[in-house]
Motif scaffolding. Structure first.
Motif, PDB file in Angstrom:
ATOM      1  N   HIS A   9       3.814 -55.264  55.355  1.00  0.00           N
ATOM      2  CA  HIS A   9       2.455 -55.785  55.431  1.00  0.00           C
ATOM      3  C   HIS A   9       1.555 -54.720  56.047  1.00  0.00           C
ATOM      4  O   HIS A   9       2.017 -53.649  56.450  1.00  0.00           O
ATOM      5  N   LYS A  10       0.276 -55.033  56.132  1.00  0.00           N
ATOM      6  CA  LYS A  10      -0.694 -54.063  56.626  1.00  0.00           C
ATOM      7  C   LYS A  10      -0.503 -53.788  58.112  1.00  0.00           C
ATOM      8  O   LYS A  10      -0.623 -52.642  58.558  1.00  0.00           O
ATOM      9  N   LEU A  61       1.174 -50.234  51.108  1.00  0.00           N
ATOM     10  CA  LEU A  61       1.648 -50.812  52.353  1.00  0.00           C
ATOM     11  C   LEU A  61       2.889 -50.117  52.892  1.00  0.00           C
ATOM     12  O   LEU A  61       3.131 -50.106  54.091  1.00  0.00           O
ATOM     13  N   ASP A  98       8.053 -64.096  56.395  1.00  0.00           N
ATOM     14  CA  ASP A  98       8.400 -62.683  56.344  1.00  0.00           C
ATOM     15  C   ASP A  98       9.913 -62.459  56.384  1.00  0.00           C
ATOM     16  O   ASP A  98      10.431 -61.652  55.606  1.00  0.00           O
TER      17      ASP A  98
END
Length: 351
Positions: A9-10, A61, A98
């Motif tokens: 993710h970012k 990413l 996640d």
């Protein structure tokens, strides 16, 4: 051996360790800076000496994470996002998080042994960035041209603007036409013409830069992709798109794997005892579009391609089916050409 699946993710990366049976052993969430990647690497080394990192293929990413892992000598494979859904659906746990996604990445890597391996970035990425930037500018120019045409139609429906509004000569004619008018619409059209001039100049400069990168390396004055450029219908821009999007053709185990990646491999749609195939809509569409350009060019002027199309049509295939077969053949030609040019890419990167 263990597989460490990573959901990128970012702001955070979540890693899950899975054994050969796909069972979850451990999990860890970390940041996205290089110091966080170093801590993640230490954690992975504590799990097992024989390990492989599996990262979902979302380059913006995961690029920094891949680079740091590869610089440390780790083995990293890229998992296409389309494999994630099946891996998640087949799990006994429901929902989406996640850790669940990271475990799905690891299980997909275990199920698919021949996934493309990541590597340190080289000349291919530089070419791809330039090609992507040029494509964005071309799309922006097309959008502005559409708006300009409506302004010109509003000013005088009887005046016909030049057909090609990508040339300086066309802008000169429009400016002469606008110089005799006044008002807000005329002023806006003049501003759009000025913007189009700047965009066209930048597009031409980028095109020249890409062609120079593809055809000549200044340091060694060596042609970068001679075999690829020797294919009829493959110009410098098309070759640059193929090189940039493929990102190292030797990461594919065979020409068939490359064809599956670019979407030229047909999909079987058999019914009963009737075996047939149809056009695939999957794969990397930008590579597919480059091969399509080569196929269309050869269909007009290359004797072997014309003979193939005529032979397939005489056998009962339609025009699109014959073109699909030609694209599949050209995928193999492109694959062999890029394999032949691969040593030159390494020389250019070292330079």
């Amino acid at each position: 051996m263990i597989v460490i699946g990573i959901d990128a993710h970012k702001r955070t990366h979540t890693a899950v360790v899975a054994d050969q049976n796909g069972s979850q052993l451990s999990t860890k969430t970390t940041g996205t800076a290089s110091k966080d990647h170093l801590a993640l690497l230490r954690w992975g080394a504590e799990q097992c000496d024989d390990r492989m990192w599996a990262i979902e293929d979302c380059r913006h990413l995961s690029r920094r994470l891949e680079r740091d892992l590869l610089a440390a000598g780790e083995r990293v494979v890229r998992v296409p996002p389309k494999l994630m859904a099946n891996a998640r659906d087949g799990a006994r746990t429901y929902g989406k998080s996640d850790p669940i996604d990271a475990l799905a990445v690891a299980r997909a890597a275990l199920r698919e042994p021949n996934l493309p391996e990541a590597r340190l970035e080289g000349m291919e990425r530089e070419i791809r960035l330039l090609v992507d930037h040029r494509d964005d500018l071309v799309a922006e120019r097309t959008r502005i041209i559409g708006r300009l045409r409506w302004h010109l139609h509003e000013l005088d429906p009887g005046w016909t603007p030049p057909k090609r509004l990508e040339r300086a000569s066309a802008y000169d004619k429009i400016e002469v036409f606008l110089s005799e008018l006044s008002g807000l619409v005329s002023d806006l059209a003049t501003r759009l013409v000025d913007h189009l001039r700047r965009l066209t100049l930048e597009i031409e400069e980028l095109t020249t830069e890409i062609e120079e990168l593809t055809t000549e390396i200044t340091v060694r004055t060596t042609v970068l992709a001679p075999s690829l450029l020797a294919i009829p219908g493959c110009g410098p821009l098309t070759a640059a798109k193929l090189l940039g999007e493929t990102a190292g053709v030797d990461r594919f185990r065979s020409k068939d794997a490359f064809a599956r990646h670019n979407g030229t491999a047909p999909l079987p749609v058999w019914s009963s005892n009737h075996a047939r195939h149809r056009l695939s809509r999957t794969g990397n569409r930008r590579i597919n579009a480059a091969i399509h350009i080569i196929a269309l060019t050869q269909a007009h002027c290359h004797p072997d391609a014309r003979a193939l199309l005529a032979r397939r049509k005489a056998g009962g295939d339609g025009g699109m089916e014959a073109l699909r077969i030609l694209k599949r053949r050209l995928s193999d030609v492109v694959y062999r050409a890029m394999l032949a040019d691969r040593p030159l890419m390494g020389t250019a990167t070292a330079a």
